[in-house]
Design a protein around this motif. Structure first.
Motif, PDB file in Angstrom:
ATOM      1  N   GLY A 618     -10.645 -22.005   6.851  1.00 58.08           N
ATOM      2  CA  GLY A 618      -9.371 -21.368   7.839  1.00 58.08           C
ATOM      3  C   GLY A 618      -8.077 -19.570   6.681  1.00 58.08           C
ATOM      4  O   GLY A 618      -8.085 -18.843   6.661  1.00 58.08           O
ATOM      5  N   ALA A 619      -8.473 -20.247   4.943  1.00 58.58           N
ATOM      6  CA  ALA A 619      -7.652 -19.624   3.259  1.00 58.58           C
ATOM      7  C   ALA A 619      -8.395 -17.820   4.012  1.00 58.58           C
ATOM      8  O   ALA A 619      -8.291 -16.612   4.026  1.00 58.58           O
ATOM      9  CB  ALA A 619      -7.297 -20.040   3.006  1.00 58.58           C
ATOM     10  N   ALA A 620     -10.124 -18.596   3.519  1.00 55.14           N
ATOM     11  CA  ALA A 620     -10.567 -17.065   3.331  1.00 55.14           C
ATOM     12  C   ALA A 620     -10.967 -16.397   4.687  1.00 55.14           C
ATOM     13  O   ALA A 620     -10.758 -15.443   4.781  1.00 55.14           O
ATOM     14  CB  ALA A 620     -12.026 -17.718   3.270  1.00 55.14           C
ATOM     15  N   ALA A 621     -10.846 -17.188   6.251  1.00 56.07           N
ATOM     16  CA  ALA A 621     -10.622 -15.536   7.377  1.00 56.07           C
ATOM     17  C   ALA A 621      -9.439 -15.489   7.721  1.00 56.07           C
ATOM     18  O   ALA A 621      -9.025 -14.172   7.666  1.00 56.07           O
ATOM     19  CB  ALA A 621     -11.198 -17.202   8.295  1.00 56.07           C
ATOM     20  N   ARG A 622      -8.016 -16.230   6.924  1.00 52.29           N
ATOM     21  CA  ARG A 622      -6.528 -15.770   7.032  1.00 52.29           C
ATOM     22  C   ARG A 622      -6.782 -14.514   5.905  1.00 52.29           C
ATOM     23  O   ARG A 622      -5.998 -13.293   6.226  1.00 52.29           O
ATOM     24  CB  ARG A 622      -5.627 -16.699   6.867  1.00 52.29           C
ATOM     25  CG  ARG A 622      -5.108 -17.736   7.584  1.00 52.29           C
ATOM     26  CD  ARG A 622      -4.416 -18.084   7.666  1.00 52.29           C
ATOM     27  NE  ARG A 622      -4.329 -19.278   9.169  1.00 52.29           N
ATOM     28  CZ  ARG A 622      -4.593 -20.070   8.608  1.00 52.29           C
ATOM     29  NH1 ARG A 622      -5.629 -20.982   8.078  1.00 52.29           N
ATOM     30  NH2 ARG A 622      -4.392 -21.052  10.590  1.00 52.29           N
ATOM     31  N   THR A 632      -6.371 -14.950  12.563  1.00 55.50           N
ATOM     32  CA  THR A 632      -6.972 -16.759  12.756  1.00 55.50           C
ATOM     33  C   THR A 632      -5.989 -17.234  12.684  1.00 55.50           C
ATOM     34  O   THR A 632      -4.910 -17.806  13.346  1.00 55.50           O
ATOM     35  CB  THR A 632      -6.898 -16.983  11.015  1.00 55.50           C
ATOM     36  OG1 THR A 632      -7.768 -16.085  10.427  1.00 55.50           O
ATOM     37  CG2 THR A 632      -7.954 -18.272  10.736  1.00 55.50           C
ATOM     38  N   PRO A 633      -6.379 -17.792  14.070  1.00 54.49           N
ATOM     39  CA  PRO A 633      -6.146 -19.196  14.642  1.00 54.49           C
ATOM     40  C   PRO A 633      -5.444 -20.422  13.640  1.00 54.49           C
ATOM     41  O   PRO A 633      -5.388 -21.018  13.094  1.00 54.49           O
ATOM     42  CB  PRO A 633      -7.012 -19.638  15.662  1.00 54.49           C
ATOM     43  CG  PRO A 633      -7.889 -19.561  15.882  1.00 54.49           C
ATOM     44  CD  PRO A 633      -7.781 -18.576  15.274  1.00 54.49           C
ATOM     45  N   LEU A 634      -3.848 -21.048  14.024  1.00 54.13           N
ATOM     46  CA  LEU A 634      -2.941 -21.223  13.598  1.00 54.13           C
ATOM     47  C   LEU A 634      -3.771 -23.316  12.892  1.00 54.13           C
ATOM     48  O   LEU A 634      -2.770 -23.712  12.187  1.00 54.13           O
ATOM     49  CB  LEU A 634      -2.144 -22.019  14.392  1.00 54.13           C
ATOM     50  CG  LEU A 634      -0.477 -20.741  14.622  1.00 54.13           C
ATOM     51  CD1 LEU A 634       0.163 -20.665  14.545  1.00 54.13           C
ATOM     52  CD2 LEU A 634      -0.398 -20.404  12.867  1.00 54.13           C
ATOM     53  N   CYS A 635      -4.727 -22.989  14.438  1.00 54.90           N
ATOM     54  CA  CYS A 635      -4.698 -24.347  14.092  1.00 54.90           C
ATOM     55  C   CYS A 635      -6.342 -25.063  13.116  1.00 54.90           C
ATOM     56  O   CYS A 635      -6.400 -25.724  12.826  1.00 54.90           O
ATOM     57  CB  CYS A 635      -5.938 -24.989  15.472  1.00 54.90           C
ATOM     58  SG  CYS A 635      -7.450 -24.262  15.925  1.00 54.90           S
ATOM     59  N   GLU A 640     -10.085 -26.034   5.898  1.00 53.01           N
ATOM     60  CA  GLU A 640     -11.154 -26.394   7.668  1.00 53.01           C
ATOM     61  C   GLU A 640     -12.618 -25.388   7.542  1.00 53.01           C
ATOM     62  O   GLU A 640     -11.342 -24.343   7.396  1.00 53.01           O
ATOM     63  CB  GLU A 640     -10.428 -26.992   8.668  1.00 53.01           C
ATOM     64  CG  GLU A 640     -11.408 -27.332   9.184  1.00 53.01           C
ATOM     65  CD  GLU A 640     -10.140 -27.643  10.572  1.00 53.01           C
ATOM     66  OE1 GLU A 640     -10.807 -27.462  11.913  1.00 53.01           O
ATOM     67  OE2 GLU A 640      -9.240 -27.109  10.792  1.00 53.01           O
ATOM     68  N   GLU A 641     -13.598 -25.595   7.584  1.00 55.62           N
ATOM     69  CA  GLU A 641     -14.261 -24.376   8.236  1.00 55.62           C
ATOM     70  C   GLU A 641     -14.351 -24.402   9.110  1.00 55.62           C
ATOM     71  O   GLU A 641     -14.911 -25.114   9.595  1.00 55.62           O
ATOM     72  CB  GLU A 641     -15.696 -25.341   7.257  1.00 55.62           C
ATOM     73  CG  GLU A 641     -16.484 -25.504   5.671  1.00 55.62           C
ATOM     74  CD  GLU A 641     -17.992 -25.693   5.549  1.00 55.62           C
ATOM     75  OE1 GLU A 641     -17.868 -26.465   5.871  1.00 55.62           O
ATOM     76  OE2 GLU A 641     -17.876 -25.174   4.290  1.00 55.62           O
ATOM     77  N   VAL A 642     -15.101 -23.200   9.592  1.00 54.79           N
ATOM     78  CA  VAL A 642     -14.642 -22.607  10.488  1.00 54.79           C
ATOM     79  C   VAL A 642     -15.455 -21.780  10.950  1.00 54.79           C
ATOM     80  O   VAL A 642     -15.654 -20.791  10.014  1.00 54.79           O
ATOM     81  CB  VAL A 642     -13.035 -22.342  11.336  1.00 54.79           C
ATOM     82  CG1 VAL A 642     -12.638 -20.316  10.832  1.00 54.79           C
ATOM     83  CG2 VAL A 642     -13.395 -21.400  13.153  1.00 54.79           C
ATOM     84  N   VAL A 643     -16.804 -21.708  12.021  1.00 52.59           N
ATOM     85  CA  VAL A 643     -17.311 -20.390  12.513  1.00 52.59           C
ATOM     86  C   VAL A 643     -16.758 -19.605  13.053  1.00 52.59           C
ATOM     87  O   VAL A 643     -16.260 -19.086  13.486  1.00 52.59           O
ATOM     88  CB  VAL A 643     -19.178 -21.504  13.227  1.00 52.59           C
ATOM     89  CG1 VAL A 643     -19.454 -19.820  13.448  1.00 52.59           C
ATOM     90  CG2 VAL A 643     -19.500 -22.001  12.723  1.00 52.59           C
ATOM     91  N   VAL A 644     -16.705 -18.182  12.403  1.00 54.79           N
ATOM     92  CA  VAL A 644     -15.900 -16.897  12.184  1.00 54.79           C
ATOM     93  C   VAL A 644     -17.185 -16.194  13.106  1.00 54.79           C
ATOM     94  O   VAL A 644     -17.958 -15.769  12.574  1.00 54.79           O
ATOM     95  CB  VAL A 644     -15.171 -16.414  11.638  1.00 54.79           C
ATOM     96  CG1 VAL A 644     -14.192 -14.882  11.730  1.00 54.79           C
ATOM     97  CG2 VAL A 644     -14.303 -17.640  11.039  1.00 54.79           C
ATOM     98  N   ILE A 645     -16.725 -15.188  13.629  1.00 56.36           N
ATOM     99  CA  ILE A 645     -18.195 -14.279  14.798  1.00 56.36           C
ATOM    100  C   ILE A 645     -16.883 -12.907  15.045  1.00 56.36           C
ATOM    101  O   ILE A 645     -16.825 -13.116  15.608  1.00 56.36           O
ATOM    102  CB  ILE A 645     -18.868 -15.289  16.486  1.00 56.36           C
ATOM    103  CG1 ILE A 645     -18.772 -16.253  16.052  1.00 56.36           C
ATOM    104  CG2 ILE A 645     -19.588 -13.861  17.343  1.00 56.36           C
ATOM    105  CD1 ILE A 645     -19.513 -17.149  17.490  1.00 56.36           C
ATOM    106  N   THR A 646     -17.496 -12.496  13.798  1.00 57.93           N
ATOM    107  CA  THR A 646     -17.590 -11.235  14.008  1.00 57.93           C
ATOM    108  C   THR A 646     -17.577  -9.822  15.563  1.00 57.93           C
ATOM    109  O   THR A 646     -19.173 -10.115  15.342  1.00 57.93           O
ATOM    110  CB  THR A 646     -17.512 -10.644  12.855  1.00 57.93           C
ATOM    111  OG1 THR A 646     -16.695 -11.075  11.962  1.00 57.93           O
ATOM    112  CG2 THR A 646     -16.734  -8.707  12.559  1.00 57.93           C
ATOM    113  N   LEU A 647     -17.119  -9.732  16.128  1.00 56.52           N
ATOM    114  CA  LEU A 647     -17.933  -8.608  17.249  1.00 56.52           C
ATOM    115  C   LEU A 647     -18.090  -6.891  17.515  1.00 56.52           C
ATOM    116  O   LEU A 647     -17.268  -6.254  16.749  1.00 56.52           O
ATOM    117  CB  LEU A 647     -17.446  -8.371  18.781  1.00 56.52           C
ATOM    118  CG  LEU A 647     -16.835 -10.463  18.849  1.00 56.52           C
ATOM    119  CD1 LEU A 647     -15.825 -10.568  20.197  1.00 56.52           C
ATOM    120  CD2 LEU A 647     -18.478 -11.170  19.012  1.00 56.52           C
TER     121      LEU A 647
END
Length: 723
Positions: A618-622, A632-635, A640-647
């Motif tokens: 989450g920190a890297a995404a922010r 990045t969503p607050l949740c 926490e790891e999250v899958v980020v899809i760039t469009l």
């Protein structure tokens, strides 16, 4: 003439045909909108007149029965038969009287007019399912305000007993001037035909005949009647207050709203008086044991029956009758005006639509089967065949004769490849795939060829936007995002493994990713247009291996219009990926469907084009929030790891706030919807499937318009037209 050119011309014809039909439908809707305020007025006032009649009945013992139930366009009302419209002599004139006035006069076997009204049965022609109409909306004609008519039928003597008699019609046809009976006059005429009987004596008159010596059963009958009338007054008061709210919203004159309020207040007083009588006549009935007490109670009941002058309608109800009558007359006159009243125009257009639709539906069906579908199959078959060859590891099938090379440096996303002047391109057609070799190999989806300038000129292959690897590592061969002059172009074999397709990258290194990603891109575009398993066109696109087969991924809402990033709600199980090695949930260049509901509860399905897929904290995404429009969503917790899809692109008209998913279950589209660019009714395009979801126990249609727009853009791009 090439098949591509013939298909382009066919699409132009379909768009013109739909525009004509759509304009007709818009005309019907436009007249319905003109009629709507008058319909709303009538439907709001008819219950008011029923209240007035009940008040008249309590005061005099004589009253017309309520009008038939009505609602604008018959919404929510049950179907009726023509027979149920008959026998209106003792009821308030309702919306059916207007239908008799604009409807057809029946005739006998000799063609002589009978005075019977002939009404056409209601027929559901089709259902809209596009965003213009907000989803699945049935189109029924005629849209009677008393509800659907189950079948065509005659209503005996309805014409001459109604607002516009046979003689009046004949005079109007001859002179051009119509004289019709007013609604109030018809109501008065029906009232005058009412006759008195023992059952029409007012309750207070029955009570006046009783004495202290009358039997308990006589008093019980009055008590029951008073209690019933108390409830009736309370209910009628609510009717008037609801009508007041409705007509206020419609901008009614203040005299009407004030009259409604005064009459409602009067009904409250009547309800109180009836309640007093009903209570006093309950055991032990002390009020009936004394003449003075009984007389006082009789006075209360007379006041309840007829506030004001005994045996007459109260002043409040009389004033309401006048004010409501003015509004009713204006609404009826506007709808029946001869020859272009709003109801007359609406029924004429609906009648025309009913028959026009049959022929137009037939045209769509025949034209699709004999021209559109065969042309689409002919044009799109080479696209499918070329992809099949690529996946099978055989020659791509492009008929290039001799050695062909690129003669100009060509950047990624270019739409033309300049090739050797001596190249023979005569047999090349749209849908062929060229293998562009060299240091940055890729595949070029060919859309045609052309020669620019004089002899020998610049001979060029027209192509879909070229996908060249932009990997910029200095150790990689070639120039990032560039096909160099001298690069061979041919139909040589391309070898792709399932693992490369699952990962979206080439085993040979990032410089060769263009081959893999163009294969994936072509596969998902064909699936978008035709559907994964093929559809109405009978053309099945080859299946390209994809990670997490059959899986749908939940996304963290909201997904906003123009979003540049999507966030998976949870990490997918690697055991469902279909690979023994880690693979991303999506690949660069791939098209995926995005489905979800907006804040109004409308469900949409759009298309996202993937650029990159990363697993990040989450920190890297922010850390990227400052350079992207989608935060990045607050949740997402920092650790926490999250899958980020760039469009690269996202086609959605509304922000999706719940039930948002990412999916690959492409169903494709039928030819008519692709040709017109509209989610046509299923009656015109059965090859385009309805997609539905369960939302709170309610089945809702998913609006696929955004998905269709992307599919049409893909098809037009392949045909060489503007997208």
């Amino acid at each position: 003439m090439s098949a591509v050119k013939r298909l382009s011309m066919e699409l132009d014809g379909w768009q013109a045909a739909w525009k004509q039909l759509d304009a007709f439908l818009d005309r019907v809707d436009g007249v319905a909108e003109q009629d709507a305020p008058h319909v709303q007025t009538m439907c709001a006032l008819l219950p008011v007149f029923s209240v007035i009649e009940r008040a008249r009945g309590r005061a005099t013992g004589l009253a017309l029965s309520p009008a038939l139930a009505s609602a604008p366009r018959g919404e929510g009302l049950p179907a009726l038969s023509a027979a149920s419209l008959a026998g209106g002599e003792a009821r308030l004139p309702g919306v059916e009287e207007l239908e008799f006035a604009v409807g057809t006069i029946g005739a006998d076997g000799d063609g002589k007019l009978t005075g019977n009204a002939l009404l056409a049965g209601s027929v559901t022609l089709f259902a809209f399912r596009d965003e213009k109409h907000g989803g699945e909306v049935a189109v029924r004609v005629p849209t009677y305000d008393f509800g659907p008519l189950v079948a065509s039928g005659l209503v005996p003597d309805a014409i001459d007993a109604g607002l516009f008699s046979t003689d009046q019609r004949r005079d109007a046809a001859e002179s051009g001037i119509a004289e019709m009976k007013t609604w109030s006059a018809l109501r008065t005429e029906r009232r005058d035909q009412l006759t008195t009987s023992a059952e029409t004596v007012s309750l207070s008159s029955q009570f006046d005949a009783l004495t202290v010596g009358s039997s308990a059963s006589d008093f019980d009958a009055v008590a029951v009647g008073a209690s019933s009338r108390q409830s009736e007054c309370q209910s009628d008061r609510n009717v008037l207050l609801q009508a007041k709210t409705t007509v206020e919203e419609q901008g009614a004159d203040v005299s009407l709203t004030e009259a409604l309020q005064r009459a409602a207040d009067s009904l409250q007083g009547q309800a109180t008086d009836y309640g007093t009588v009903a209570t006093a006549l309950q055991p032990p009935r002390t009020a009936t044991q004394s003449t003075s007490a009984l007389n006082s109670l009789k006075t209360t009941l007379r006041r309840a029956d007829a506030p004001g002058v005994p045996g007459q309608l109260s002043l409040e109800m009389t004033l309401l009758d006048v004010a409501a009558g003015t509004g009713m007359e204006e609404a009826v006159a506007a709808r029946l005006a001869y020859p272009d009243g709003s109801l007359r125009m609406l029924r004429t257009l609906e009648w025309s639509l009913r028959f026009h639709w049959v022929f137009r539906q037939r045209w769509f069906d025949v034209r699709n089967r004999t021209a559109l579908a065969p042309l689409l199959r002919q044009v799109l078959t080479p696209f499918c065949d070329s992809l099949t060859r690529v996946l099978a590891g055989t020659s791509t099938g492009i008929p290039l004769v001799g050695a062909v090379t690129v003669v100009k440096d060509t950047p990624t996303q270019a739409t033309a490849l300049s090739v050797s002047p001596g190249a023979d391109l005569g047999k090349v057609q749209a849908g062929h795939v060229a293998h562009v070799r060299g240091e940055r190999p890729t595949l070029a989806l060919v859309l045609g060829w052309e020669v620019k300038g004089g002899t020998p000129g610049d001979k060029r292959l027209r192509i879909a936007p070229l996908n060249v690897s932009i990997a910029a590592d200095a150790k990689l061969p070639g120039v990032a995002g560039m096909v160099r002059s001298g690069t061979p172009v041919d139909g040589s074999t391309v070898s792709l493994s399932t693992q490369e397709l699952l990962e979206g990258r080439a085993a040979a290194g990032p410089q060769a990713d263009g081959v893999v990603q163009e294969t994936i891109s072509l596969g998902t575009r064909l699936a978008l247009v035709l559907g994964q398993g093929g559809g109405a066109l009978g053309l099945v696109p080859p299946a390209v291996a994809a990670p997490y087969p059959g899986k749908t991924f939940a996304l963290v809402p909201p997904v906003e219009v123009g979003a540049t990033r999507l966030f998976l709600d949870g990490m997918p199980l690697e055991s469902t990926s279909g690979s023994t090695k880690p693979v991303p949930v999506a690949r660069p260049g791939e098209l995926l469907l995005v489905r979800g509901a907006d804040d109004e509860g409308t469900w949409w399905q759009g298309v996202a084009q993937v650029d990159t897929v990363d697993v990040r904290t989450g920190a890297a995404a922010r850390a990227d929030d400052a350079t992207t429009v989608t935060p990045t969503p607050l949740c997402c917790g920092d650790d926490e790891e999250v899958v980020v899809i760039t469009l690269r692109d996202l086609q959605l008209p509304r922000t999706l706030v719940r039930g948002v998913t990412l999916r690959r279950d492409f169903q494709g589209f039928g030819g008519p919807s692709l040709a017109t660019g509209v989610m046509l009714p299923i009656e015109l395009d059965p090859g385009t499937a309805n997609v539905t979801v369960q939302d709170g126990g309610v089945t809702k249609t998913v609006l696929r318009d955004p998905e269709l727009r992307v599919a049409v853009s893909v098809l037009k791009g392949w045909l060489g037209g503007p997208t």
